[in-house]
Design a protein around this motif. Structure first.
Motif, mmCIF file in Angstrom:
data_model
loop_
_atom_site.group_PDB
_atom_site.id
_atom_site.type_symbol
_atom_site.label_atom_id
_atom_site.label_comp_id
_atom_site.label_asym_id
_atom_site.label_seq_id
_atom_site.Cartn_x
_atom_site.Cartn_y
_atom_site.Cartn_z
ATOM 1 N N LEU A 1 0.869 -1.179 0.000
ATOM 2 C CA LEU A 1 0.000 0.000 0.000
ATOM 3 C C LEU A 1 0.905 1.227 0.000
ATOM 4 C CD1 LEU A 1 -2.907 1.240 0.426
ATOM 5 C CD2 LEU A 1 -2.391 1.231 2.870
ATOM 6 N N LYS A 2 0.653 2.152 -0.912
ATOM 7 C CA LYS A 2 1.484 3.343 -1.039
ATOM 8 C C LYS A 2 0.648 4.611 -0.877
ATOM 9 C CE LYS A 2 4.728 1.145 -4.248
ATOM 10 N NZ LYS A 2 5.321 1.170 -5.613
ATOM 11 N N ILE A 3 1.271 5.614 -0.274
ATOM 12 C CA ILE A 3 0.648 6.932 -0.164
ATOM 13 C C ILE A 3 1.627 7.941 -0.755
ATOM 14 C CG2 ILE A 3 -0.423 8.647 1.345
ATOM 15 C CD1 ILE A 3 -0.652 6.504 3.506
ATOM 16 N N GLN A 4 1.127 8.715 -1.734
ATOM 17 C CA GLN A 4 1.990 9.699 -2.385
ATOM 18 C C GLN A 4 1.151 10.809 -3.007
ATOM 19 O OE1 GLN A 4 4.417 8.090 -5.530
ATOM 20 N NE2 GLN A 4 5.655 9.928 -5.716
ATOM 21 N N PRO A 5 1.206 12.042 -2.524
ATOM 22 C CA PRO A 5 1.948 12.502 -1.362
ATOM 23 C C PRO A 5 1.111 12.383 -0.091
ATOM 24 C CG PRO A 5 0.943 14.359 -2.449
ATOM 25 C CD PRO A 5 0.546 13.132 -3.236
ATOM 26 N N ALA A 6 1.762 12.245 1.048
ATOM 27 C CA ALA A 6 1.036 12.100 2.308
ATOM 28 C C ALA A 6 0.526 13.442 2.828
ATOM 29 C CB ALA A 6 1.943 11.453 3.362
ATOM 30 N N LYS A 7 -0.620 13.386 3.501
ATOM 31 C CA LYS A 7 -1.190 14.547 4.162
ATOM 32 C C LYS A 7 -1.242 14.288 5.662
ATOM 33 C CE LYS A 7 -4.202 16.149 0.419
ATOM 34 N NZ LYS A 7 -5.600 16.522 0.057
ATOM 35 N N LEU A 8 -1.413 15.361 6.416
ATOM 36 C CA LEU A 8 -1.462 15.229 7.872
ATOM 37 C C LEU A 8 -2.572 14.261 8.299
ATOM 38 C CD1 LEU A 8 -1.031 18.962 8.973
ATOM 39 C CD2 LEU A 8 0.711 17.168 8.934
ATOM 40 N N GLU A 9 -3.710 14.309 7.595
ATOM 41 C CA GLU A 9 -4.843 13.456 7.990
ATOM 42 C C GLU A 9 -4.645 11.978 7.669
ATOM 43 O OE1 GLU A 9 -5.013 16.122 5.907
ATOM 44 O OE2 GLU A 9 -6.387 15.723 4.222
ATOM 45 N N ASP A 10 -3.530 11.646 7.041
ATOM 46 C CA ASP A 10 -3.223 10.230 6.784
ATOM 47 C C ASP A 10 -2.587 9.564 8.002
ATOM 48 O OD1 ASP A 10 -2.123 11.058 3.425
ATOM 49 O OD2 ASP A 10 -4.135 10.579 4.179
ATOM 50 N N SER A 11 -2.302 10.328 9.037
ATOM 51 C CA SER A 11 -1.757 9.740 10.268
ATOM 52 C C SER A 11 -2.768 8.746 10.829
ATOM 53 C CB SER A 11 -1.475 10.830 11.302
ATOM 54 O OG SER A 11 -0.430 11.673 10.887
ATOM 55 N N ALA A 12 -2.348 7.502 10.965
ATOM 56 C CA ALA A 12 -3.259 6.426 11.356
ATOM 57 C C ALA A 12 -2.453 5.141 11.487
ATOM 58 C CB ALA A 12 -4.352 6.239 10.302
ATOM 59 N N VAL A 13 -3.149 4.082 11.920
ATOM 60 C CA VAL A 13 -2.580 2.738 11.862
ATOM 61 C C VAL A 13 -3.156 2.050 10.637
ATOM 62 C CG1 VAL A 13 -2.375 0.501 13.001
ATOM 63 C CG2 VAL A 13 -2.303 2.600 14.360
ATOM 64 N N TYR A 14 -2.291 1.471 9.837
ATOM 65 C CA TYR A 14 -2.722 0.760 8.626
ATOM 66 C C TYR A 14 -2.638 -0.733 8.899
ATOM 67 C CZ TYR A 14 -2.918 5.268 6.518
ATOM 68 O OH TYR A 14 -3.277 6.569 6.250
#
Lengths: 114, 115
Positions: A77-90
């Motif tokens: 799983l990739k995140i690009q670009p990350a935002k502050l609201e992506d802070s979480a447990v995956y």
């Protein structure tokens, strides 16, 4: 029997950076799930694979998130670009088949976006 | 769409006291129901599940839950809790059709058992 493996366990990045998470499901499990768990909330399904095909990605923010399951085993799983609201447990989970069969969860990757 | 509501975000209780964690769901079709437990710094573990048959299901560590279709509830109970039961508990629902297999979780209930 080995459980669902995930790496890394923790990741800290700055906003606008990219990040990738890896999951190895239980051997023989055809179905693989990625969930996002924001602090104080229950897990939310991002994407579900059946073997190497996508079954449900309706809640995946496709402008920044992507996932693949090549060869129907491991998944990234990739995140690009990350935002502050992506802070979480995956969380990654796998099950033998779809439906009522039990989903087995990995320990999760805790992402902090600064 | 399906949804799950856990009515209590936190439940404090003394050791050996009974406890009930409440869960209500909404769905227009038949559902499968689950309770998962998350101990500190660990992943989610299945506690028990209802798929069909007897509406009362039990776990190996003394928890039980009853599926009540008329009240759309699946409350979790234990007659006597231990310190080791301290954890966060999640109720989840899965249904058939195109959402087959997809779990929808409630927001979780933190159970804290005090000595």
């Amino acid at each position: 029997e080995a459980g669902v493996a995930q790496s890394p366990r923790y990741k800290i990045i700055e906003k606008r950076q990219s990040v990738a998470f890896w999951c190895n499901p239980i051997s023989g499990h055809a179905t693989l799930y990625w969930y996002q768990q924001i602090l104080g909330q229950g897990p939310k399904l991002l994407i579900q694979f059946q073997n190497n095909g996508v079954v449900d990605d309706s809640q995946l923010p496709k402008d920044r998130f992507s996932a693949e399951r090549l060869k129907g085993v491991d998944s990234t799983l990739k995140i690009q670009p990350a935002k502050l609201e992506d802070s979480a447990v995956y969380l990654c989970a796998s099950s033998l088949v779809q439906g009522g069969n039990t989903q087995y969860f990995g320990p999760g990757t805790r992402l902090t976006v600064l | 769409a399906q949804s799950v509501t856990q009515l209590d975000s936190q439940v404090p209780v003394f050791e050996e006291a009974p406890v009930e964690l409440r869960c209500n769901y909404s769905s227009s079709v038949s559902v499968y129901l689950f309770w998962y437990v998350q101990y500190p710094n660990q992943g989610l573990q299945l506690l028990l599940k209802y798929l069909s048959g007897s509406t009362l299901v039990e776990s190996i560590n003394g928890f039980e839950a009853e599926f009540n279709k008329s009240q759309t509830s699946f409350h979790l109970r234990k007659p006597s809790v231990h310190i080791s039961d301290t954890a966060e508990y999640f109720c989840a629902v899965s249904m058939g059709g195109t959402s087959y297999g997809k779990l929808t979780f409630g927001q979780g209930t933190i159970l804290t058992v005090h000595p």
